[in-house]
Design an enzyme around this catalytic site. Structure first.
Site, short mmCIF file in Angstrom:
data_model
loop_
_atom_site.label_atom_id
_atom_site.label_comp_id
_atom_site.label_asym_id
_atom_site.label_seq_id
_atom_site.Cartn_x
_atom_site.Cartn_y
_atom_site.Cartn_z
N ASP A 127 6.37 11.55 1.71
CA ASP A 127 6.95 10.25 2.02
C ASP A 127 8.47 10.35 2.16
OD1 ASP A 127 6.88 7.55 2.49
OD2 ASP A 127 6.77 6.95 0.39
N CYS A 181 -16.35 3.84 7.04
CA CYS A 181 -16.26 2.43 6.62
C CYS A 181 -17.51 1.65 7.01
CB CYS A 181 -15.03 1.77 7.25
SG CYS A 181 -13.48 2.19 6.42
N CYS A 184 -18.46 -2.33 6.58
CA CYS A 184 -17.75 -2.93 5.45
C CYS A 184 -16.45 -3.60 5.91
CB CYS A 184 -17.44 -1.83 4.44
SG CYS A 184 -16.49 -2.38 3.02
N CYS A 187 -12.07 -4.88 2.15
CA CYS A 187 -10.60 -4.85 1.99
C CYS A 187 -9.96 -6.02 2.75
CB CYS A 187 -10.02 -3.52 2.45
SG CYS A 187 -10.55 -3.03 4.09
N CYS A 212 2.37 -8.72 3.64
CA CYS A 212 1.81 -7.88 2.57
C CYS A 212 2.62 -8.03 1.28
CB CYS A 212 1.79 -6.43 3.02
SG CYS A 212 1.25 -5.29 1.74
N CYS A 239 0.74 -4.30 -4.94
CA CYS A 239 -0.55 -5.00 -4.85
C CYS A 239 -1.61 -3.93 -4.59
CB CYS A 239 -0.52 -6.01 -3.70
SG CYS A 239 -2.12 -6.75 -3.31
N CYS A 242 -6.51 -4.50 -1.83
CA CYS A 242 -7.32 -3.91 -0.75
C CYS A 242 -7.81 -2.51 -1.11
CB CYS A 242 -6.55 -3.90 0.57
SG CYS A 242 -4.98 -3.03 0.50
S1 SF4 Z 1 -13.13 -1.67 1.74
FE1 SF4 Z 1 -12.09 -1.34 3.69
S2 SF4 Z 1 -11.41 0.80 3.63
FE2 SF4 Z 1 -12.98 0.56 2.04
S3 SF4 Z 1 -14.92 1.13 3.01
FE3 SF4 Z 1 -14.71 -1.09 3.21
S4 SF4 Z 1 -13.72 -1.37 5.24
FE4 SF4 Z 1 -13.42 0.78 4.64
S1 SF4 Z 2 -4.40 -6.63 -0.31
FE1 SF4 Z 2 -3.40 -4.84 0.64
S2 SF4 Z 2 -2.64 -5.55 2.60
FE2 SF4 Z 2 -3.12 -7.37 1.36
S3 SF4 Z 2 -1.22 -7.94 0.35
FE3 SF4 Z 2 -2.29 -6.58 -1.04
S4 SF4 Z 2 -1.52 -4.48 -0.56
FE4 SF4 Z 2 -0.96 -5.84 1.15
#
Ligand code: SF4
Ligand code: SF4
Length: 308
Positions: A127, A181, A184, A187, A212, A239, A242
């Site tokens: 990074d 994925c 799904c 997220c 975000c 956060c 997701c």
């Molecule tokens: S939660 Fe999002 S990243 Fe994880 S498997 Fe499901 S679609 Fe893919």
């Molecule tokens: S869930 Fe993921 S994309 Fe949404 S605000 Fe939180 S860190 Fe950002």
């Protein structure tokens, strides 16, 4: 040692150093479709105020410009899934921020890897350069980019720091992994601020940093828009929603990397301690931590947005 033996040795030594996964990709120009979608994302302002993401596009899209004679990119993943978290009911931090600064930990281990293998000429990144880290991790066969825009490692999840060792030698290369994925969208559903959304009539998602909470609480130096801060809950830095929603993270195992363990002082912080946090407390609590990125003023802004 031939290139097959050397490739296997690199992976074995990476595991010995604590990396969960290691793969190798041939260093080439980035695929044109990836370049096009990155440029589109920047053009639409999806990177918010992170202007550094606009810099060095030539190097970002062709890593061979970052090192003379570059042939191979060794991609590694270091597990940060927490063994200990802050107590439920108390203010929370994103898991990646609980231990020492990952830049130092990952780069330190990559340098150790190069030394063990006797490489004099190399570059180590975490990074810290215009390198498309997830792209190279996918090319190196570590996993796939999930709809949450994280690298997902099968049967291990996404709580990993990524790093790269650039080498001017030819090695044996791994195959990229297709997405698993499936259908799904957990997220996307879990994101409280709609920073993730489906691209029209496709199964692909786009990410808008402006919406975000991770961006807002770490990178944004200004005020957090109230419609977003209303969704912070009790998380005062970053956060993870997701990620924690992702079924692949059910397989994650707590990290055993000593540098990534939170201190007792951090684990014992209570709501009232955060509200009374002084700059001196902040410096002591986050010495050598990536939380320094938000600065004292940024963390206090988050604390008051979430807890007042
Ligand atoms: S939660 Fe999002 S990243 Fe994880 S498997 Fe499901 S679609 Fe893919
Ligand atoms: S869930 Fe993921 S994309 Fe949404 S605000 Fe939180 S860190 Fe950002």
């Amino acid at each position: 040692m031939d290139k097959k033996q050397l490739s296997l040795k690199i992976k074995a030594e990476a595991k010995n150093l604590g990396f969960f996964a290691c793969g190798i990709a041939k260093a080439n120009a980035v695929d044109p479709d990836v370049v096009a979608s990155y440029k589109k994302w920047i053009g639409q302002g999806g990177h918010a105020t992170m202007a550094y993401l606009e810099n060095y596009p030539d190097k970002r899209f062709d890593p061979r410009l970052l090192m003379d004679g570059l042939q191979s990119i060794v991609s590694v993943a270091l597990n940060y899934a927490p063994a200990n978290t802050l107590p439920q009911g108390e203010p929370q931090f994103a898991a990646y921020a609980l231990g020492k600064d990952y830049h130092d930990v990952v780069k330190g281990k990559l340098r150790q890897l190069a030394e063990i293998l006797g490489f004099d000429t190399y570059r180590a990144f975490c990074d810290s350069a215009p390198v498309l880290e997830r792209y190279w991790a996918v090319k190196a066969g570590l996993g796939w980019t999930g709809r949450n825009h994280q690298l997902i490692i099968p049967h291990a999840g996404s709580m990993f720091f990524l790093g790269e060792l650039f080498l001017p030698i030819e090695l044996c290369y791994d195959e990229p992994m297709p997405s698993r994925c499936g259908k799904c969208h957990a997220c996307v559903d879990a994101c409280p601020t709609h920073a993730l959304s489906f691209v029209d009539n496709t199964a692909k998602t786009q990410f808008d940093a402006r919406n975000c909470l991770s961006y807002q609480t770490i990178e944004n130096r200004g005020d957090i828009p109230s419609d977003l801060s209303d969704k912070m809950g009790d998380t005062i830095y970053g956060c993870d929603r997701c990620q924690t929603a992702c079924p692949w993270n059910r397989f994650s195992q707590p990290t055993d990397i000593p540098e990534l363990q939170p201190t007792d002082e951090l684990l014992n912080m209570k709501r009232e301690d955060w509200l009374l946090l002084t700059e001196e407390d902040y410096r002591r609590l986050f010495k050598g931590s990536a939380v320094k990125r938000a600065k004292y003023s940024g963390l206090m802004r988050n604390i008051h947005e979430a807890l007042d």
